[in-house]
Design an enzyme around this catalytic site. Structure first.
Site, mmCIF file in Angstrom:
data_model
loop_
_atom_site.group_PDB
_atom_site.id
_atom_site.type_symbol
_atom_site.label_atom_id
_atom_site.label_comp_id
_atom_site.label_asym_id
_atom_site.label_seq_id
_atom_site.Cartn_x
_atom_site.Cartn_y
_atom_site.Cartn_z
ATOM 1 N N THR A 136 0.859 -1.246 -0.278
ATOM 2 C CA THR A 136 0.150 -0.261 -0.067
ATOM 3 C C THR A 136 0.928 1.127 -0.122
ATOM 4 O O THR A 136 0.571 1.871 -0.523
ATOM 5 C CB THR A 136 -0.916 -0.128 1.156
ATOM 6 O OG1 THR A 136 -1.245 -1.126 0.896
ATOM 7 C CG2 THR A 136 -2.009 1.021 1.441
ATOM 8 N N ARG A 190 1.021 4.489 -2.512
ATOM 9 C CA ARG A 190 1.178 5.674 -2.479
ATOM 10 C C ARG A 190 2.233 6.442 -2.637
ATOM 11 O O ARG A 190 2.347 7.936 -2.757
ATOM 12 C CB ARG A 190 1.314 6.136 -0.591
ATOM 13 C CG ARG A 190 0.019 5.686 0.204
ATOM 14 C CD ARG A 190 -1.291 5.851 0.648
ATOM 15 N NE ARG A 190 -2.498 5.695 1.313
ATOM 16 C CZ ARG A 190 -3.302 4.348 0.564
ATOM 17 N NH1 ARG A 190 -3.655 4.367 -0.692
ATOM 18 N NH2 ARG A 190 -4.255 3.670 1.052
ATOM 19 N N GLU A 218 -11.306 -3.465 14.160
ATOM 20 C CA GLU A 218 -11.560 -2.740 12.783
ATOM 21 C C GLU A 218 -12.781 -3.220 11.205
ATOM 22 O O GLU A 218 -12.170 -4.096 10.702
ATOM 23 C CB GLU A 218 -10.487 -2.290 12.103
ATOM 24 C CG GLU A 218 -10.712 -0.809 10.690
ATOM 25 C CD GLU A 218 -9.490 -0.479 9.748
ATOM 26 O OE1 GLU A 218 -8.663 -1.393 9.828
ATOM 27 O OE2 GLU A 218 -9.627 0.080 9.084
ATOM 28 N N LYS A 261 -12.923 0.490 14.826
ATOM 29 C CA LYS A 261 -13.326 1.889 14.214
ATOM 30 C C LYS A 261 -13.790 0.859 12.879
ATOM 31 O O LYS A 261 -13.183 0.686 12.281
ATOM 32 C CB LYS A 261 -11.569 1.696 14.259
ATOM 33 C CG LYS A 261 -10.580 1.904 12.297
ATOM 34 C CD LYS A 261 -9.538 2.229 12.852
ATOM 35 C CE LYS A 261 -8.993 2.540 11.218
ATOM 36 N NZ LYS A 261 -7.230 3.169 11.776
ATOM 37 N N GLY A 290 -11.339 5.523 4.905
ATOM 38 C CA GLY A 290 -11.324 4.695 3.698
ATOM 39 C C GLY A 290 -12.095 5.547 2.022
ATOM 40 O O GLY A 290 -12.740 4.670 1.417
ATOM 41 N N GLY A 337 -5.766 7.383 8.610
ATOM 42 C CA GLY A 337 -4.716 6.900 7.660
ATOM 43 C C GLY A 337 -4.460 8.009 5.873
ATOM 44 O O GLY A 337 -3.878 9.491 6.280
HETATM 45 P P1 13P Z 1 -7.275 5.694 6.002
HETATM 46 O O1 13P Z 1 -8.019 6.547 6.737
HETATM 47 O O2 13P Z 1 -7.278 5.596 4.497
HETATM 48 O O3 13P Z 1 -9.143 4.802 5.441
HETATM 49 O O4 13P Z 1 -6.611 4.599 6.664
HETATM 50 C C1 13P Z 1 -7.537 3.689 7.858
HETATM 51 C C2 13P Z 1 -6.223 3.150 8.265
HETATM 52 O O5 13P Z 1 -6.457 2.245 9.356
HETATM 53 C C3 13P Z 1 -7.166 1.426 7.441
HETATM 54 O O6 13P Z 1 -6.446 0.485 7.529
#
Ligand code: 13P
Length: 337
Positions: free
Chosen positions: A27, A31, A175, A217, A260, A289
């Protein structure tokens, strides 16, 4: 040893949230590709060190989720990145799931890998100062999916993960992410998220998880990105709160949203709007993230001379989300950088 209930409470202290910097090697490469930077151990370390050493980061960020590589990485001076965080009272957390595998014969459904080895893997992180963990389950919406079997499988794994984390004195961040990509509308996102959270909390209760020593989360309730339905911040906020009130027990100290794929501004605005609605039993914060890093990453573009401006942009986003945790964000604040 600090008790998990205290740590969970501190993570969601007023106006504080989490930086999710736990992108897997694949990932983070994506980026970095977007800014034409080659992803190596060294560039990943440089970038993350810039974020973590932003001055007064802990005014807005109580903890950082790390990927295993980062957890054991040292900067050029030989200082562990976790020590940089510890020195400013930011908790280090660790992503402990090992990615996704196809669920049965359903090509667009998955379950999360890594449960068999979890207990033994946690020891090293505990010895090296980790205070919390994260495990991500993915639920996709499309025609005929998700199946109830897939939701249940992921919920069971999340509960087992939470149990193992708590046994190791780590705060689990549970999460279950209902994915935004798709043609589904807001109503469908609400229905599937509600079903998922119900199953998750059923499983957590069946395993006697200490609800005061965990955090959840979830995604916010938004229409699928190919639905043609326009994102309405107020409507999303109302539906998100309704969904949480129907599913998350009041003992849970905090709910930290993922972004997300929402734009940074939309993620801040939804969080702010939810916090403006009413007083809730849990804190409502962020564990973003992309929505925390997007602008900073574009400023950095792999150049150390951009360190100062990258940190400024990152801290600004963190501050905006901190204000949103208090329901005090306003558009005009976006200009004061
Ligand atoms: P995002 O906020 O980019 O969705 O990432 C959060 C995260 O930890 C996904 O597992």
């Amino acid at each position: 040893m600090e008790d998990i209930e205290n740590i969970a409470k501190k993570i969601v202290e007023d106006g504080k949230g989490i930086l999710a910097a736990d992108e897997s090697t694949n990932t983070i490469k994506k980026r970095f590709d977007s800014i034409n930077v080659v992803s190596t151990e060294n560039t990943r370390c440089q970038y993350r060190e810039i974020l973590f050493s932003s001055k007064n980061i802990s005014q807005f960020i109580s903890g950082v989720i790390l990927f295993e590589e980062t957890f054991f990485q040292k900067n050029k001076q030989g200082k562990p990145l976790t020590e940089i965080l510890e020195n400013v009272n930011c908790f280090s957390g660790i992503k402990v799931d090992q990615g996704l595998e196809q669920f049965q014969d359903s090509p667009d459904e998955s379950f999360t890998k890594g449960i068999e080895t979890l207990n033994e893997r946690l020891k090293l992180f505990v010895e090296n100062g980790a205070k919390f963990t994260k495990w991500r389950a993915v639920i996709n919406i499309a025609e005929n999916i998700p199946t109830i079997e897939c939701i249940k499988k992921n919920a069971e794994l999340l509960a087992e993960y939470a149990l193992i984390s708590q046994k190791n004195n780590l705060v689990p961040i549970v999460e279950p992410e209902v994915i935004m990509e798709g043609k589904h509308n807001l109503k469908k996102c609400y229905e599937i998220t509600k079903k998922t959270l119900q199953e998750v909390f059923n499983c957590l209760k069946n395993k006697n998880i200490n609800l005061r020593g965990m955090l959840v989360k979830p995604n916010t309730i938004v229409p699928g990105n190919e639905s043609g339905e326009k994102l309405d911040i107020k409507k999303s906020a109302v539906k998100t709160l309704q969904c949480l009130k129907e599913t998350v027990p009041r003992e849970v100290p905090g709910i930290l949203f993922l972004s997300g794929g929402l734009s940074s501004l939309n993620a801040t605005m939804i969080l702010n709007e939810i916090n403006k609605l009413e007083k809730t039993p849990w804190k409502l914060s962020f564990s973003y993230g992309r929505a925390l890093q997007e602008h900073a990453l574009k400023e950095w573009i792999g150049k150390n001379e951009n360190k100062g401006t990258t940190q400024k942009i990152f801290l600004h986003r963190a501050k905006m989300n901190s204000m949103a945790c208090l329901g005090k964000w306003e558009k005009s604040l976006e200009q004061d950088m």
